[in-house]
Design a protein around this motif. Structure first.
Motif, PDB file in Angstrom:
ATOM      1  N   ASP A 230       0.824  -1.209   0.000  1.00  0.00           N
ATOM      2  CA  ASP A 230       0.000   0.000   0.000  1.00  0.00           C
ATOM      3  C   ASP A 230       0.859   1.260   0.000  1.00  0.00           C
ATOM      4  O   ASP A 230       0.546   2.234  -0.692  1.00  0.00           O
ATOM      5  CB  ASP A 230      -0.943   0.017   1.209  1.00  0.00           C
ATOM      6  CG  ASP A 230      -2.015  -1.053   1.136  1.00  0.00           C
ATOM      7  OD1 ASP A 230      -2.196  -1.674   0.055  1.00  0.00           O
ATOM      8  OD2 ASP A 230      -2.678  -1.292   2.174  1.00  0.00           O
ATOM      9  N   LEU A 231       1.936   1.249   0.758  1.00  0.00           N
ATOM     10  CA  LEU A 231       2.834   2.398   0.809  1.00  0.00           C
ATOM     11  C   LEU A 231       3.494   2.627  -0.549  1.00  0.00           C
ATOM     12  O   LEU A 231       3.559   3.762  -1.031  1.00  0.00           O
ATOM     13  CB  LEU A 231       3.896   2.204   1.888  1.00  0.00           C
ATOM     14  CG  LEU A 231       4.945   3.308   2.009  1.00  0.00           C
ATOM     15  CD1 LEU A 231       4.293   4.660   2.330  1.00  0.00           C
ATOM     16  CD2 LEU A 231       5.977   2.938   3.069  1.00  0.00           C
ATOM     17  N   ILE A 232       3.963   1.574  -1.174  1.00  0.00           N
ATOM     18  CA  ILE A 232       4.586   1.684  -2.500  1.00  0.00           C
ATOM     19  C   ILE A 232       3.589   2.236  -3.510  1.00  0.00           C
ATOM     20  O   ILE A 232       3.911   3.143  -4.294  1.00  0.00           O
ATOM     21  CB  ILE A 232       5.149   0.319  -2.956  1.00  0.00           C
ATOM     22  CG1 ILE A 232       6.369  -0.044  -2.118  1.00  0.00           C
ATOM     23  CG2 ILE A 232       5.493   0.329  -4.446  1.00  0.00           C
ATOM     24  CD1 ILE A 232       6.824  -1.485  -2.272  1.00  0.00           C
ATOM     25  N   GLU A 233       2.370   1.733  -3.470  1.00  0.00           N
ATOM     26  CA  GLU A 233       1.327   2.209  -4.393  1.00  0.00           C
ATOM     27  C   GLU A 233       1.049   3.695  -4.160  1.00  0.00           C
ATOM     28  O   GLU A 233       0.932   4.471  -5.108  1.00  0.00           O
ATOM     29  CB  GLU A 233       0.054   1.386  -4.176  1.00  0.00           C
ATOM     30  CG  GLU A 233      -1.007   1.580  -5.218  1.00  0.00           C
ATOM     31  CD  GLU A 233      -2.174   0.627  -4.981  1.00  0.00           C
ATOM     32  OE1 GLU A 233      -3.290   1.127  -4.736  1.00  0.00           O
ATOM     33  OE2 GLU A 233      -1.948  -0.598  -5.030  1.00  0.00           O
ATOM     34  N   HIS A 234       0.957   4.096  -2.901  1.00  0.00           N
ATOM     35  CA  HIS A 234       0.713   5.495  -2.557  1.00  0.00           C
ATOM     36  C   HIS A 234       1.856   6.382  -3.068  1.00  0.00           C
ATOM     37  O   HIS A 234       1.610   7.448  -3.658  1.00  0.00           O
ATOM     38  CB  HIS A 234       0.553   5.646  -1.048  1.00  0.00           C
ATOM     39  CG  HIS A 234       0.440   7.060  -0.588  1.00  0.00           C
ATOM     40  ND1 HIS A 234      -0.699   7.808  -0.764  1.00  0.00           N
ATOM     41  CD2 HIS A 234       1.344   7.868   0.028  1.00  0.00           C
ATOM     42  CE1 HIS A 234      -0.505   9.024  -0.284  1.00  0.00           C
ATOM     43  NE2 HIS A 234       0.725   9.081   0.206  1.00  0.00           N
ATOM     44  N   LEU A 235       3.092   5.952  -2.861  1.00  0.00           N
ATOM     45  CA  LEU A 235       4.252   6.733  -3.312  1.00  0.00           C
ATOM     46  C   LEU A 235       4.316   6.828  -4.836  1.00  0.00           C
ATOM     47  O   LEU A 235       4.657   7.880  -5.383  1.00  0.00           O
ATOM     48  CB  LEU A 235       5.544   6.131  -2.758  1.00  0.00           C
ATOM     49  CG  LEU A 235       5.744   6.291  -1.250  1.00  0.00           C
ATOM     50  CD1 LEU A 235       6.953   5.477  -0.784  1.00  0.00           C
ATOM     51  CD2 LEU A 235       5.880   7.752  -0.863  1.00  0.00           C
ATOM     52  N   GLN A 236       3.957   5.743  -5.526  1.00  0.00           N
ATOM     53  CA  GLN A 236       3.953   5.774  -6.987  1.00  0.00           C
ATOM     54  C   GLN A 236       2.912   6.766  -7.502  1.00  0.00           C
ATOM     55  O   GLN A 236       3.180   7.527  -8.432  1.00  0.00           O
ATOM     56  CB  GLN A 236       3.676   4.376  -7.550  1.00  0.00           C
ATOM     57  CG  GLN A 236       4.848   3.435  -7.416  1.00  0.00           C
ATOM     58  CD  GLN A 236       4.518   2.010  -7.830  1.00  0.00           C
ATOM     59  OE1 GLN A 236       3.371   1.579  -7.789  1.00  0.00           O
ATOM     60  NE2 GLN A 236       5.546   1.267  -8.222  1.00  0.00           N
ATOM     61  N   LYS A 237       1.745   6.796  -6.859  1.00  0.00           N
ATOM     62  CA  LYS A 237       0.720   7.754  -7.259  1.00  0.00           C
ATOM     63  C   LYS A 237       1.181   9.188  -6.992  1.00  0.00           C
ATOM     64  O   LYS A 237       0.927  10.089  -7.770  1.00  0.00           O
ATOM     65  CB  LYS A 237      -0.594   7.473  -6.515  1.00  0.00           C
ATOM     66  CG  LYS A 237      -1.311   6.245  -7.038  1.00  0.00           C
ATOM     67  CD  LYS A 237      -2.610   6.028  -6.269  1.00  0.00           C
ATOM     68  CE  LYS A 237      -3.329   4.804  -6.794  1.00  0.00           C
ATOM     69  NZ  LYS A 237      -4.580   4.530  -6.054  1.00  0.00           N
ATOM     70  N   TYR A 238       1.847   9.393  -5.881  1.00  0.00           N
ATOM     71  CA  TYR A 238       2.364  10.708  -5.535  1.00  0.00           C
ATOM     72  C   TYR A 238       3.382  11.176  -6.573  1.00  0.00           C
ATOM     73  O   TYR A 238       3.337  12.327  -7.036  1.00  0.00           O
ATOM     74  CB  TYR A 238       2.992  10.675  -4.141  1.00  0.00           C
ATOM     75  CG  TYR A 238       3.638  11.971  -3.743  1.00  0.00           C
ATOM     76  CD1 TYR A 238       2.857  13.060  -3.331  1.00  0.00           C
ATOM     77  CD2 TYR A 238       5.024  12.118  -3.775  1.00  0.00           C
ATOM     78  CE1 TYR A 238       3.459  14.263  -2.964  1.00  0.00           C
ATOM     79  CE2 TYR A 238       5.615  13.311  -3.421  1.00  0.00           C
ATOM     80  CZ  TYR A 238       4.835  14.382  -3.014  1.00  0.00           C
ATOM     81  OH  TYR A 238       5.415  15.570  -2.652  1.00  0.00           O
ATOM     82  N   ILE A 239       4.291  10.275  -6.937  1.00  0.00           N
ATOM     83  CA  ILE A 239       5.321  10.614  -7.920  1.00  0.00           C
ATOM     84  C   ILE A 239       4.688  10.949  -9.269  1.00  0.00           C
ATOM     85  O   ILE A 239       5.114  11.872  -9.968  1.00  0.00           O
ATOM     86  CB  ILE A 239       6.349   9.466  -8.056  1.00  0.00           C
ATOM     87  CG1 ILE A 239       7.187   9.374  -6.785  1.00  0.00           C
ATOM     88  CG2 ILE A 239       7.235   9.642  -9.280  1.00  0.00           C
ATOM     89  CD1 ILE A 239       8.026   8.115  -6.668  1.00  0.00           C
ATOM     90  N   ARG A 240       3.645  10.225  -9.650  1.00  0.00           N
ATOM     91  CA  ARG A 240       2.961  10.472 -10.929  1.00  0.00           C
ATOM     92  C   ARG A 240       2.040  11.684 -10.864  1.00  0.00           C
ATOM     93  O   ARG A 240       1.463  12.084 -11.861  1.00  0.00           O
ATOM     94  CB  ARG A 240       2.158   9.236 -11.335  1.00  0.00           C
ATOM     95  CG  ARG A 240       3.018   8.047 -11.743  1.00  0.00           C
ATOM     96  CD  ARG A 240       2.197   6.936 -12.380  1.00  0.00           C
ATOM     97  NE  ARG A 240       1.147   6.454 -11.509  1.00  0.00           N
ATOM     98  CZ  ARG A 240       1.139   5.283 -10.845  1.00  0.00           C
ATOM     99  NH1 ARG A 240       2.170   4.483 -10.967  1.00  0.00           N
ATOM    100  NH2 ARG A 240       0.138   4.929 -10.098  1.00  0.00           N
ATOM    101  N   GLY A 241       1.850  12.228  -9.682  1.00  0.00           N
ATOM    102  CA  GLY A 241       0.997  13.409  -9.516  1.00  0.00           C
ATOM    103  C   GLY A 241      -0.487  13.072  -9.506  1.00  0.00           C
ATOM    104  O   GLY A 241      -1.315  13.940  -9.792  1.00  0.00           O
ATOM    105  N   GLU A 242      -0.833  11.909  -9.144  1.00  0.00           N
ATOM    106  CA  GLU A 242      -2.250  11.482  -9.108  1.00  0.00           C
ATOM    107  C   GLU A 242      -2.889  11.818  -7.781  1.00  0.00           C
ATOM    108  O   GLU A 242      -2.340  11.847  -6.750  1.00  0.00           O
ATOM    109  CB  GLU A 242      -2.356   9.975  -9.360  1.00  0.00           C
ATOM    110  CG  GLU A 242      -1.899   9.588 -10.743  1.00  0.00           C
ATOM    111  CD  GLU A 242      -1.917   8.074 -10.963  1.00  0.00           C
ATOM    112  OE1 GLU A 242      -2.511   7.352 -10.157  1.00  0.00           O
ATOM    113  OE2 GLU A 242      -1.336   7.629 -11.933  1.00  0.00           O
TER     114      GLU A 242
END
Length: 144
Positions: free
Chosen positions: A132-144
């Motif tokens: 869940d943390l990895i998914e959250h960080l990936q969304k943050y990096i993509r600006g979602e």
């Protein structure tokens, strides 16, 4: 941070299995095999008095040459029992298990056993938390 209540919710279909301290070790091992579990809560009149595991069986019965049909669970159960509440973090549970060299933690609320978590349950929860943390960080990096 994930908590024990989430691990118990993931196991909602599973029942916590218990046995009397007066039952024989043979009965305990038979029940563990039947239910496909590695430990049983030992209760007397709905009161937690111990926990008995496959490890207890191997170390306190087999290695000492005792007979499982003649030995009561009370003779090999682990006591006092380390317990946690549903609000305990999975990280803290892993610490307790590591420090105590145990693989199962009874979950107690209002002096009543409401479940049990194993090391495997906690590993699943920690993996879920990290995913869940990895998914959250990936969304943050993509600006979602």
């Amino acid at each position: 941070m994930r908590i024990v209540a989430q691990a118990l919710a993931a196991k909602a279909q599973e029942k916590t299995h218990s046995i009397s301290p007066d039952a024989t070790v043979f009965e305990a091992i038979s029940r563990m095999a039947e239910k496909n579990v590695g430990a049983l809560i030992v209760q007397e009149l709905d009161h937690l008095v111990g926990i008995v595991s496959e490890r207890d069986y191997a170390r306190k019965l087999v290695l000492l040459g005792r007979a499982s049909v003649a030995t009561p669970v009370s003779a090999i159960m682990s006591t006092p029992v380390i317990t946690v509440t549903p609000k305990e973090s999975t990280q803290r549970c892993m610490q307790l298990m590591t420090q105590g060299h145990i693989r199962h933690l009874p979950v107690v609320e209002d002096d009543k056993v409401i479940g049990i978590v194993s090391i495997g349950d906690l590993v699943k929860e920690i993996i879920t938390e990290q995913r869940d943390l990895i998914e959250h960080l990936q969304k943050y990096i993509r600006g979602e």
